[in-house]
Design a protein around this motif. Structure first.
Motif, PDB file in Angstrom:
ATOM      1  N   GLN A 169       0.879  -1.059  -0.197  1.00  0.00           N
ATOM      2  CA  GLN A 169       0.055   0.240  -0.065  1.00  0.00           C
ATOM      3  C   GLN A 169       0.687   1.128  -0.139  1.00  0.00           C
ATOM      4  O   GLN A 169       0.770   2.144   1.037  1.00  0.00           O
ATOM      5  N   TYR A 170       1.747   1.260  -1.236  1.00  0.00           N
ATOM      6  CA  TYR A 170       2.620   2.542  -1.264  1.00  0.00           C
ATOM      7  C   TYR A 170       2.439   3.473  -2.431  1.00  0.00           C
ATOM      8  O   TYR A 170       1.977   2.718  -3.583  1.00  0.00           O
ATOM      9  N   ASN A 171       2.704   4.495  -2.443  1.00  0.00           N
ATOM     10  CA  ASN A 171       2.755   5.646  -3.624  1.00  0.00           C
ATOM     11  C   ASN A 171       4.165   5.867  -3.822  1.00  0.00           C
ATOM     12  O   ASN A 171       4.622   6.085  -2.764  1.00  0.00           O
ATOM     13  N   VAL A 172       4.692   5.682  -5.098  1.00  0.00           N
ATOM     14  CA  VAL A 172       5.992   6.093  -5.294  1.00  0.00           C
ATOM     15  C   VAL A 172       5.853   7.614  -5.760  1.00  0.00           C
ATOM     16  O   VAL A 172       5.132   8.073  -6.815  1.00  0.00           O
ATOM     17  N   LYS A 173       6.228   8.437  -4.928  1.00  0.00           N
ATOM     18  CA  LYS A 173       5.915   9.906  -5.016  1.00  0.00           C
ATOM     19  C   LYS A 173       6.960  10.555  -5.930  1.00  0.00           C
ATOM     20  O   LYS A 173       6.736  11.385  -6.731  1.00  0.00           O
ATOM     21  N   ALA A 174       8.041   9.808  -6.117  1.00  0.00           N
ATOM     22  CA  ALA A 174       9.201  10.523  -6.865  1.00  0.00           C
ATOM     23  C   ALA A 174      10.426   9.294  -7.279  1.00  0.00           C
ATOM     24  O   ALA A 174      10.550   8.745  -6.414  1.00  0.00           O
ATOM     25  N   THR A 175      10.955   9.428  -8.367  1.00  0.00           N
ATOM     26  CA  THR A 175      12.067   8.485  -8.404  1.00  0.00           C
ATOM     27  C   THR A 175      13.101   9.386  -9.152  1.00  0.00           C
ATOM     28  O   THR A 175      13.008  10.087 -10.416  1.00  0.00           O
ATOM     29  N   THR A 176      14.365   9.373  -8.731  1.00  0.00           N
ATOM     30  CA  THR A 176      15.463  10.418  -9.114  1.00  0.00           C
ATOM     31  C   THR A 176      16.421   8.993  -9.623  1.00  0.00           C
ATOM     32  O   THR A 176      16.909   8.218  -9.100  1.00  0.00           O
ATOM     33  N   CYS A 196      21.187  14.863  -3.193  1.00  0.00           N
ATOM     34  CA  CYS A 196      20.850  15.735  -2.056  1.00  0.00           C
ATOM     35  C   CYS A 196      19.580  16.525  -2.523  1.00  0.00           C
ATOM     36  O   CYS A 196      18.832  16.756  -1.641  1.00  0.00           O
ATOM     37  N   ALA A 197      19.304  16.816  -3.718  1.00  0.00           N
ATOM     38  CA  ALA A 197      18.086  17.392  -3.847  1.00  0.00           C
ATOM     39  C   ALA A 197      16.788  16.438  -3.767  1.00  0.00           C
ATOM     40  O   ALA A 197      15.923  17.171  -3.184  1.00  0.00           O
ATOM     41  N   ALA A 198      16.924  15.282  -3.944  1.00  0.00           N
ATOM     42  CA  ALA A 198      16.149  14.232  -3.933  1.00  0.00           C
ATOM     43  C   ALA A 198      15.678  14.138  -2.512  1.00  0.00           C
ATOM     44  O   ALA A 198      14.699  13.712  -2.012  1.00  0.00           O
ATOM     45  N   ALA A 199      16.716  13.815  -1.672  1.00  0.00           N
ATOM     46  CA  ALA A 199      16.812  13.616  -0.221  1.00  0.00           C
ATOM     47  C   ALA A 199      15.914  14.870   0.396  1.00  0.00           C
ATOM     48  O   ALA A 199      15.264  14.720   1.496  1.00  0.00           O
ATOM     49  N   GLY A 200      16.330  15.988  -0.161  1.00  0.00           N
ATOM     50  CA  GLY A 200      15.682  17.353   0.650  1.00  0.00           C
ATOM     51  C   GLY A 200      14.282  17.407   0.187  1.00  0.00           C
ATOM     52  O   GLY A 200      13.352  17.729   1.151  1.00  0.00           O
ATOM     53  N   SER A 201      14.048  16.943  -1.153  1.00  0.00           N
ATOM     54  CA  SER A 201      12.436  16.905  -1.476  1.00  0.00           C
ATOM     55  C   SER A 201      11.820  15.846  -0.381  1.00  0.00           C
ATOM     56  O   SER A 201      10.710  16.022  -0.059  1.00  0.00           O
ATOM     57  N   LEU A 210      13.149   5.750   1.761  1.00  0.00           N
ATOM     58  CA  LEU A 210      13.849   5.795   0.173  1.00  0.00           C
ATOM     59  C   LEU A 210      14.157   4.466  -0.184  1.00  0.00           C
ATOM     60  O   LEU A 210      14.653   3.604   0.887  1.00  0.00           O
ATOM     61  N   LEU A 211      13.888   4.073  -1.136  1.00  0.00           N
ATOM     62  CA  LEU A 211      14.361   2.631  -1.763  1.00  0.00           C
ATOM     63  C   LEU A 211      15.487   2.817  -2.939  1.00  0.00           C
ATOM     64  O   LEU A 211      15.009   3.286  -4.021  1.00  0.00           O
ATOM     65  N   VAL A 212      16.623   2.241  -2.638  1.00  0.00           N
ATOM     66  CA  VAL A 212      17.789   2.530  -3.770  1.00  0.00           C
ATOM     67  C   VAL A 212      17.713   1.248  -4.371  1.00  0.00           C
ATOM     68  O   VAL A 212      18.212   0.040  -3.647  1.00  0.00           O
ATOM     69  N   VAL A 282      11.243   7.353  -3.642  1.00  0.00           N
ATOM     70  CA  VAL A 282      10.766   8.041  -2.678  1.00  0.00           C
ATOM     71  C   VAL A 282       9.212   7.418  -2.523  1.00  0.00           C
ATOM     72  O   VAL A 282       8.290   7.234  -3.295  1.00  0.00           O
ATOM     73  N   LEU A 283       8.956   6.443  -1.153  1.00  0.00           N
ATOM     74  CA  LEU A 283       7.843   5.861  -0.989  1.00  0.00           C
ATOM     75  C   LEU A 283       7.047   6.439   0.074  1.00  0.00           C
ATOM     76  O   LEU A 283       7.780   6.923   1.198  1.00  0.00           O
ATOM     77  N   VAL A 284       5.912   6.452  -0.061  1.00  0.00           N
ATOM     78  CA  VAL A 284       4.907   7.143   1.043  1.00  0.00           C
ATOM     79  C   VAL A 284       3.794   6.169   1.032  1.00  0.00           C
ATOM     80  O   VAL A 284       3.286   5.849   0.106  1.00  0.00           O
TER      81      VAL A 284
END
Length: 298
Positions: A169-176, A196-201, A210-212, A282-284
């Protein structure tokens, strides 16, 4: 590149990786040695007379004198002796690329351990104990942390416990995606800035993880590409934590996927360049994401 929560492969990957992270974090709550431990283990026999015992994987939950208590994934607890002959090793990085020899004083409550044993009857002696440097850093932080750090860790633990029941039950909010030169795992200046921009966001999203995942192009043999994809993921993880200050307990266990899931044609140089990547997702949880949506609509 986009991951889709409905993909069965993605759900299985997330579940396996999150289980590893959750096991380490939930185990930070230590329990005392059982009251009947004295009757369970008598004086340690001569190690020379002992035979090879089982390998035990679990979390250190208590220590008393020359004995430790380890709780395995099924909830059972095992009492083992440690001695001056017990080898304690910390694996460097995230994939065991190097090892550091330590003494038993490095064994902190909450550490996930892999233990090789010697056995005599019901008595077990830890002959070799191995753990990850990253796990040690987290356990050390908790042991010496401020009240704020303890509160953050407790909240993260409870959040992970809740997520285990509905891991898909996750939404992937962003992928860098950050990219690498052929056969290399070194981060470029552009990649460092993007991480660092992705982490800051992601930091602005409450309860985000975060899933890498590391990848390669199709050149090279399978074993080489697997190792290379892991090294690339390790480089990204280390930079996110050490430079971008992303907290370790908000990071799911990384994965190296070699040449799987290409995003472009491996028959062209342009396509290969796109496949030599690490994806930072980025998972939420959908429940938390829904709260954001409700609040923004007001």
């Amino acid at each position: 590149m986009q991951f889709h929560a409905k993909s069965s492969g993605f759900r299985l990957t997330i579940a396996a990786l999150a289980l590893s992270a959750s096991t380490a974090l939930v185990a930070q709550q230590s329990t005392p040695l059982r009251a009947d431990v004295a009757s369970e283990a008598e004086a340690l026999p001569d190690p020379a007379t002992m035979t090879k015992g089982p390998e035990i994987k679990g979390v250190l939950t208590a220590r008393q004198g020359d004995r430790i208590q380890v709780q395995t994934a099924d909830g059972s607890r095992t009492i083992l002796f440690v001695s001056d002959q017990t080898q304690v090793r910390a694996t460097g990085g995230l994939f065991g690329s190097s090892r550091t020899q330590l003494d038993t004083g490095a064994l902190l409550n909450g550490l996930p351990l892999t233990i090789k044993t010697l056995q005599s009857g019901d008595t077990l002696l830890a002959s070799q104990i191995t753990f990850k440097n990253t796990d040690f850093k987290t356990a050390s932080m908790i042991r010496t942390g401020t009240a704020q750090q303890f509160a953050e860790q407790s909240a993260a633990t409870e959040a992970l416990r809740g997520r285990m029941g509905d891991i898909d039950q996750y939404n992937v909010k962003a992928t860098t995606n950050v990219y690498f030169d052929t056969a290399q795992a070194k981060l470029s200046d552009q990649a460092k800035a993007e991480l660092c921009a992705a982490a800051g966001s992601a930091e602005q999203m409450d309860n985000a993880l975060l899933l890498v995942v590391g990848y390669t192009d199709a050149d090279g043999d399978e074993e080489f590409n697997q190792t290379l994809s892991e090294k690339r993921a390790s480089s990204v993880i280390n930079y996110l934590q050490q430079v971008c200050k992303w907290k370790p307990y908000r990071m799911l266990t990384p994965a190296g996927m070699a040449e799987a899931d290409p995003v472009a044609d491996n028959m062209t140089e342009e396509g290969k360049a796109q496949n030599r990547r690490v994806a930072v997702n980025v998972l939420v949880s959908k429940a938390v994401d829904g709260l954001y949506a409700d609040n923004s609509a007001r």
